[in-house]
Design an enzyme around this catalytic site. Sequence first.
Site, PDB file in Angstrom:
ATOM      1  N   ASP A  13       0.807  -1.231   0.000  1.00  0.00           N
ATOM      2  CA  ASP A  13       0.000   0.000   0.000  1.00  0.00           C
ATOM      3  C   ASP A  13       0.834   1.272   0.000  1.00  0.00           C
ATOM      4  OD1 ASP A  13      -2.212  -1.692   0.120  1.00  0.00           O
ATOM      5  OD2 ASP A  13      -2.211  -1.681   2.308  1.00  0.00           O
ATOM      6  N   LYS A  16       1.644   2.230  -5.068  1.00  0.00           N
ATOM      7  CA  LYS A  16       2.178   1.708  -6.335  1.00  0.00           C
ATOM      8  C   LYS A  16       1.244   2.038  -7.513  1.00  0.00           C
ATOM      9  CE  LYS A  16       2.308  -2.341  -4.349  1.00  0.00           C
ATOM     10  NZ  LYS A  16       2.072  -1.974  -2.933  1.00  0.00           N
ATOM     11  N   GLY A  40      -4.585  -4.198  -3.848  1.00  0.00           N
ATOM     12  CA  GLY A  40      -5.567  -3.156  -4.137  1.00  0.00           C
ATOM     13  C   GLY A  40      -4.776  -1.917  -4.508  1.00  0.00           C
ATOM     14  N   HIS A  41      -4.731  -1.593  -5.784  1.00  0.00           N
ATOM     15  CA  HIS A  41      -3.922  -0.467  -6.256  1.00  0.00           C
ATOM     16  C   HIS A  41      -4.848   0.674  -6.669  1.00  0.00           C
ATOM     17  CE1 HIS A  41      -0.251  -3.245  -7.226  1.00  0.00           C
ATOM     18  NE2 HIS A  41      -0.653  -3.316  -5.970  1.00  0.00           N
ATOM     19  N   GLN A 222       1.989  -5.956  -3.250  1.00  0.00           N
ATOM     20  CA  GLN A 222       2.434  -6.078  -1.853  1.00  0.00           C
ATOM     21  C   GLN A 222       3.737  -5.277  -1.642  1.00  0.00           C
ATOM     22  OE1 GLN A 222       1.413  -9.474  -3.424  1.00  0.00           O
ATOM     23  NE2 GLN A 222      -0.499  -8.478  -2.935  1.00  0.00           N
TER      24      GLN A 222
HETATM   25  P1  GDP Z   1      -0.835   0.381  -3.484  1.00  0.00           P
HETATM   26  O1  GDP Z   1      -1.406  -0.907  -3.051  1.00  0.00           O
HETATM   27  O2  GDP Z   1       0.633   0.470  -3.245  1.00  0.00           O
HETATM   28  O3  GDP Z   1      -1.197   0.765  -4.887  1.00  0.00           O
HETATM   29  O4  GDP Z   1      -1.491   1.499  -2.529  1.00  0.00           O
HETATM   30  P2  GDP Z   1      -3.045   1.596  -2.142  1.00  0.00           P
HETATM   31  O5  GDP Z   1      -3.790   2.118  -3.299  1.00  0.00           O
HETATM   32  O6  GDP Z   1      -3.522   0.362  -1.503  1.00  0.00           O
HETATM   33  O7  GDP Z   1      -2.969   2.657  -0.967  1.00  0.00           O
HETATM   34  C1  GDP Z   1      -2.457   3.934  -1.145  1.00  0.00           C
HETATM   35  C2  GDP Z   1      -3.560   4.951  -0.768  1.00  0.00           C
HETATM   36  O8  GDP Z   1      -2.977   6.235  -0.656  1.00  0.00           O
HETATM   37  C3  GDP Z   1      -4.619   5.098  -1.839  1.00  0.00           C
HETATM   38  O9  GDP Z   1      -5.825   5.452  -1.227  1.00  0.00           O
HETATM   39  C4  GDP Z   1      -4.113   6.235  -2.709  1.00  0.00           C
HETATM   40  O10 GDP Z   1      -5.133   6.943  -3.369  1.00  0.00           O
HETATM   41  C5  GDP Z   1      -3.474   7.108  -1.665  1.00  0.00           C
HETATM   42  N1  GDP Z   1      -2.291   7.867  -2.101  1.00  0.00           N
HETATM   43  C6  GDP Z   1      -1.309   7.520  -2.967  1.00  0.00           C
HETATM   44  N2  GDP Z   1      -0.337   8.464  -2.988  1.00  0.00           N
HETATM   45  C7  GDP Z   1      -0.719   9.412  -2.100  1.00  0.00           C
HETATM   46  C8  GDP Z   1      -0.122  10.643  -1.652  1.00  0.00           C
HETATM   47  O11 GDP Z   1       0.964  11.030  -2.046  1.00  0.00           O
HETATM   48  N3  GDP Z   1      -0.821  11.340  -0.706  1.00  0.00           N
HETATM   49  C9  GDP Z   1      -2.022  10.938  -0.212  1.00  0.00           C
HETATM   50  N4  GDP Z   1      -2.615  11.703   0.710  1.00  0.00           N
HETATM   51  N5  GDP Z   1      -2.605   9.796  -0.616  1.00  0.00           N
HETATM   52  C10 GDP Z   1      -1.955   9.045  -1.538  1.00  0.00           C
HETATM   53  P1  IMO Z   2      -0.904  -4.141  -2.307  1.00  0.00           P
HETATM   54  O1  IMO Z   2      -0.439  -4.668  -3.634  1.00  0.00           O
HETATM   55  C1  IMO Z   2      -1.032  -4.626   2.021  1.00  0.00           C
HETATM   56  C2  IMO Z   2      -1.141  -8.708   3.564  1.00  0.00           C
HETATM   57  C3  IMO Z   2      -2.414  -9.185   4.235  1.00  0.00           C
HETATM   58  C4  IMO Z   2      -1.839 -10.187   5.216  1.00  0.00           C
HETATM   59  C5  IMO Z   2      -0.692 -10.817   4.412  1.00  0.00           C
HETATM   60  C6  IMO Z   2      -1.055 -12.118   3.725  1.00  0.00           C
HETATM   61  O2  IMO Z   2      -2.213  -3.448  -2.364  1.00  0.00           O
HETATM   62  O3  IMO Z   2       0.171  -3.362  -1.640  1.00  0.00           O
HETATM   63  P2  IMO Z   2      -2.591 -12.790   1.669  1.00  0.00           P
HETATM   64  O4  IMO Z   2      -3.977 -12.362   1.284  1.00  0.00           O
HETATM   65  O5  IMO Z   2      -1.556 -12.469   0.652  1.00  0.00           O
HETATM   66  O6  IMO Z   2      -2.545 -14.211   2.125  1.00  0.00           O
HETATM   67  O7  IMO Z   2      -2.241 -11.930   2.981  1.00  0.00           O
HETATM   68  O8  IMO Z   2      -0.317  -9.859   3.449  1.00  0.00           O
HETATM   69  N1  IMO Z   2      -1.337  -8.180   2.194  1.00  0.00           N
HETATM   70  C7  IMO Z   2      -1.266  -6.879   1.873  1.00  0.00           C
HETATM   71  N2  IMO Z   2      -1.086  -5.803   2.660  1.00  0.00           N
HETATM   72  N3  IMO Z   2      -1.117  -4.479   0.679  1.00  0.00           N
HETATM   73  C8  IMO Z   2      -1.257  -5.561  -0.113  1.00  0.00           C
HETATM   74  O9  IMO Z   2      -1.198  -5.484  -1.467  1.00  0.00           O
HETATM   75  C9  IMO Z   2      -1.380  -6.828   0.486  1.00  0.00           C
HETATM   76  N4  IMO Z   2      -1.557  -8.094   0.007  1.00  0.00           N
HETATM   77  C10 IMO Z   2      -1.512  -8.907   1.066  1.00  0.00           C
HETATM   78  O10 IMO Z   2      -3.069  -8.128   4.888  1.00  0.00           O
HETATM   79  O11 IMO Z   2      -1.276  -9.517   6.311  1.00  0.00           O
HETATM   80 MG    MG Z   3      -2.923  -1.622  -1.817  1.00  0.00          MG
END
Ligand code: GDP
Ligand code: IMO
Ligand code: MG
Length: 421
Positions: A13, A16, A40-41, A222
């Site tokens: 998270d 990415k 979840g991107h 991840q």
């Molecule tokens: P990913 O899994 O690495 O793609 O990240 P996620 O989408 O799960 O989580 C990142 C969260 O932070 C999302 O809700 C994005 O919209 C938000 N986000 C990404 N970059 C920034 C930033 O620079 N500032 C803020 N405030 N939110 C951001």
């Molecule tokens: P992105 O790509 C954050 C965590 C789960 C759990 C562990 C194992 O959005 O960054 P799994 O479902 O793979 O068996 O879970 O890894 N986890 C993540 N945490 N971002 C993710 O993906 C994750 N994918 C799995 O919460 O602790």
């Molecule tokens: Mg994510």
Amino acid sequence: MNVDVLLGLQWGDEGKGKVVDVLAPDYQIIARFQGGPNAGHTLEFEGRKHVLHIIPSGVFRNDCVNIIGNGVVIDPIIFEKEIIGLTPYCPNIFKNLIISKRAQLILPSHRLLDAAYEAEKGCAKIGSTLKGIGPTYTDKISRNGLRVGDILSPDFHKKYTELKEKHIQILNMLKFEYKLEEEENKWFNSIELIKKFSLIDSEIEVNNLISKEKKILAEGAQGTMLDIDFGSYPFVTSSNTVCAGACTGLGIAPSKIGEVYGLFKAYCTRVGSGPFPTELNDASGEQLRKTGNEFGSTTGRPRRCGWVDLVALKYSVMINGVTGLIMTKADVLNEFDEINAAVSYSINGEIFENIPYDLSQNIIPQYKIFKGWKTDISKTTSKSELPLELKEYIKFIENFVKVPVIMVSVGPDRKAIVDLR
Ligand code: GDP
Ligand code: IMO
Ligand code: MG
């Protein structure tokens, strides 16, 4: 042309999806190399938010080809939902998205097994997203899995049934109650949708594209601290989330890897169970969660929040051979008087500068304290406008891990990015 890699350096998270979307106009191909619907991107533009799970984050850029590589695990039901949600925004999706025949399929019974194993673990549960990731990779490694290419085979139903029967035996042994029929019907319907995409030997395609000098960005899911080998085992996911995973998950030779972009939040989060040395269970942690809107993009669970951990970051940079760092969510720290960064760990009174084998010990992080910038940076677009305190924070991190920070993300929108190069 070499393949650049973008991946997370913390516990996932890191932003990415957002950064891939920002960089995508510089690339002709975006390729996911591991993970599956546990990811979840999030991407934000034109006032809309999109969350991608299996589909690469170049999908909104019309000229980009998106590849789901052999290292990915696909749940057809979630894939179909994602495609239906995207079709209004990505009219060319059936042309621009291609899938490796070698990617593994997540069966409905894999999801049941995930739930059964987690229930069995009780307090020691991983906190899995329950998408069937672990059981699917287990079947891949034990040479029992079903692959996307199998859906074209005349004995696909037989193969499916054989694998499902194995799963049912385990579920019965674990006395796990389940219903399968409805999900199975949906699953087979979704398989028909997958058949409408180009199902290819993506390793051959990727290497052809490399020889044609096309620009490819490999998108990780991840983060390094969730890697099956180098993460906080056993509280990890079941794939290699590190740079080496891009080689095995796409069929690229290590010599073909170019830039490695490592993403980290200006602080740190983790969702699910497992050690998190810099976690804050206080008002600052709550402030990070609230300001950063730190709730899982896949499960909606509140993310655990804490200060940036430079001991772990240095380790991640080493494992991945990061060439450029990208700091995200710097704007979330706007209001903080002071910002802390862990520079070593104290364990039983002894100071450690490297990450220990066992992260679940009682670790007391040793912090360096920085003055906060107390300015809204979310509209900043140029390096010169960044506050001095943030520049000092960045400089310290660069010196600590010995890699430059090349971009800072200051908001969720694709426009909220500052290029430092
Ligand atoms: P990913 O899994 O690495 O793609 O990240 P996620 O989408 O799960 O989580 C990142 C969260 O932070 C999302 O809700 C994005 O919209 C938000 N986000 C990404 N970059 C920034 C930033 O620079 N500032 C803020 N405030 N939110 C951001
Ligand atoms: P992105 O790509 C954050 C965590 C789960 C759990 C562990 C194992 O959005 O960054 P799994 O479902 O793979 O068996 O879970 O890894 N986890 C993540 N945490 N971002 C993710 O993906 C994750 N994918 C799995 O919460 O602790
Ligand atoms: Mg994510």
